[in-house]
Design a protein around this motif. Sequence first.
Motif, mmCIF file in Angstrom:
data_model
loop_
_atom_site.group_PDB
_atom_site.id
_atom_site.type_symbol
_atom_site.label_atom_id
_atom_site.label_comp_id
_atom_site.label_asym_id
_atom_site.label_seq_id
_atom_site.Cartn_x
_atom_site.Cartn_y
_atom_site.Cartn_z
ATOM 1 N N LYS A 13 0.807 -1.222 0.000
ATOM 2 C CA LYS A 13 0.000 0.000 0.000
ATOM 3 C C LYS A 13 0.841 1.274 0.000
ATOM 4 N N THR A 31 0.831 7.200 7.434
ATOM 5 C CA THR A 31 0.491 7.324 8.858
ATOM 6 C C THR A 31 1.202 6.271 9.707
ATOM 7 N N TYR A 35 3.276 6.322 13.781
ATOM 8 C CA TYR A 35 3.340 5.352 14.882
ATOM 9 C C TYR A 35 4.771 4.844 15.087
ATOM 10 N N ARG A 36 5.490 4.712 13.981
ATOM 11 C CA ARG A 36 6.895 4.289 14.093
ATOM 12 C C ARG A 36 7.716 5.357 14.815
ATOM 13 N N SER A 82 3.477 -1.359 16.549
ATOM 14 C CA SER A 82 2.165 -2.001 16.628
ATOM 15 C C SER A 82 1.690 -2.086 18.081
ATOM 16 N N ALA A 85 0.506 1.586 18.817
ATOM 17 C CA ALA A 85 -0.680 1.886 18.002
ATOM 18 C C ALA A 85 -1.951 1.274 18.592
ATOM 19 N N ARG A 91 -3.462 6.985 19.745
ATOM 20 C CA ARG A 91 -4.225 7.218 18.509
ATOM 21 C C ARG A 91 -4.923 8.576 18.566
ATOM 22 N N ARG A 113 -4.070 2.004 8.526
ATOM 23 C CA ARG A 113 -4.910 0.858 8.867
ATOM 24 C C ARG A 113 -6.372 1.265 9.048
ATOM 25 N N ASP A 114 -6.575 2.533 9.456
ATOM 26 C CA ASP A 114 -7.915 2.981 9.846
ATOM 27 C C ASP A 114 -8.287 4.270 9.122
ATOM 28 N N ARG A 163 1.822 -9.198 13.971
ATOM 29 C CA ARG A 163 1.381 -7.803 13.834
ATOM 30 C C ARG A 163 -0.022 -7.738 13.255
ATOM 31 N N ASP A 167 -2.979 -5.805 15.018
ATOM 32 C CA ASP A 167 -3.632 -4.685 14.329
ATOM 33 C C ASP A 167 -5.121 -4.958 14.087
ATOM 34 N N ARG A 170 -7.159 -5.251 17.956
ATOM 35 C CA ARG A 170 -7.161 -4.239 19.021
ATOM 36 C C ARG A 170 -8.555 -3.593 19.083
HETATM 37 O O1 DC Z 1 2.317 0.529 7.989
HETATM 38 P P1 DC Z 1 3.401 0.327 9.020
HETATM 39 O O2 DC Z 1 3.923 -1.064 9.056
HETATM 40 O O3 DC Z 1 4.498 1.341 8.893
HETATM 41 O O4 DC Z 1 2.687 0.634 10.439
HETATM 42 C C1 DC Z 1 3.367 0.509 11.665
HETATM 43 C C2 DC Z 1 2.367 0.121 12.752
HETATM 44 O O5 DC Z 1 1.466 1.213 12.972
HETATM 45 C C3 DC Z 1 1.500 -1.090 12.401
HETATM 46 O O6 DC Z 1 1.666 -2.130 13.345
HETATM 47 C C4 DC Z 1 0.082 -0.628 12.481
HETATM 48 C C5 DC Z 1 0.132 0.758 13.030
HETATM 49 N N1 DC Z 1 -0.723 1.673 12.276
HETATM 50 C C6 DC Z 1 -1.979 1.889 12.752
HETATM 51 O O7 DC Z 1 -2.369 1.287 13.735
HETATM 52 N N2 DC Z 1 -2.790 2.792 12.140
HETATM 53 C C7 DC Z 1 -2.377 3.432 11.043
HETATM 54 N N3 DC Z 1 -3.200 4.325 10.455
HETATM 55 C C8 DC Z 1 -1.080 3.193 10.516
HETATM 56 C C9 DC Z 1 -0.277 2.279 11.156
#
Ligand code: DC
Length: 205
Positions: A13, A31, A35-36, A82, A85, A91, A113-114, A163, A167, A170
């Motif tokens: 994505k 996004t 979180y990272r 994760s 997050a 959040r 993710r959301d 993960r 994800d 939760r």
């Molecule tokens: O897409 P990524 O792997 O860089 O995301 C890192 C962590 O952040 C992943 O475990 C899920 C979380 N995340 C989230 O909960 N909501 C988002 N909008 C983006 C990522």
Amino acid sequence: MIIAIDGPSASGKGTLAKKLADHYGLNYLDTGLLYRKVAYKVLVAGEDPANVEAAEKAALDLDASPIDEALLRTAAIAEAASIVAAEPRVRAAILSFQRDFAKSPNGAILDGRDIGSFVCPDADIKLFVSASVAVRAKRRFLELEASGYAGTLEEVSREIAARDERDRNRKTAPLRQAEDAHLLDTSKLDIETAFRAAVEWIDSR
Ligand code: DC
């Protein structure tokens, strides 16, 4: 125009979102990197990512100062991201930043993710990008290997599955396909084919 792209890790994505941002001239926000960054700041402060106060503080203190992306793309930061997050207070702390970004005058594309289900429920276009765990693990393994990772494909596969589990399950804003999102399964698509399929669908809207 606001485009929301969601999906599990290593679904493709991020690469797709960047290409779509270039193609349509939209501002792009990854996004997951937010979180990272929070996870990175927590670890650098010597705190546990599961420590809610420390994670919320890092999220509230988040600023635009750049952190070398290579430092944020490690398996350890992915795991810690994760965990932070999953914390509703984390959040909540970064929600308005994401929503403000989505209002960029020239339009925006956000991936995460959301985004379609919660951050931008009124997005003009919603894509849910997915792929099988085996394909995603292979992709992530090759990426990590190129940057010197010494682990095995099995380890990466287990981490991805863990993960996904965290994800998706939760309580706050879990990873899920919004009802009005278009599913793009990239298991058998290379990035160029996935990009063309996404453009075709977006242009048809
Ligand atoms: O897409 P990524 O792997 O860089 O995301 C890192 C962590 O952040 C992943 O475990 C899920 C979380 N995340 C989230 O909960 N909501 C988002 N909008 C983006 C990522």
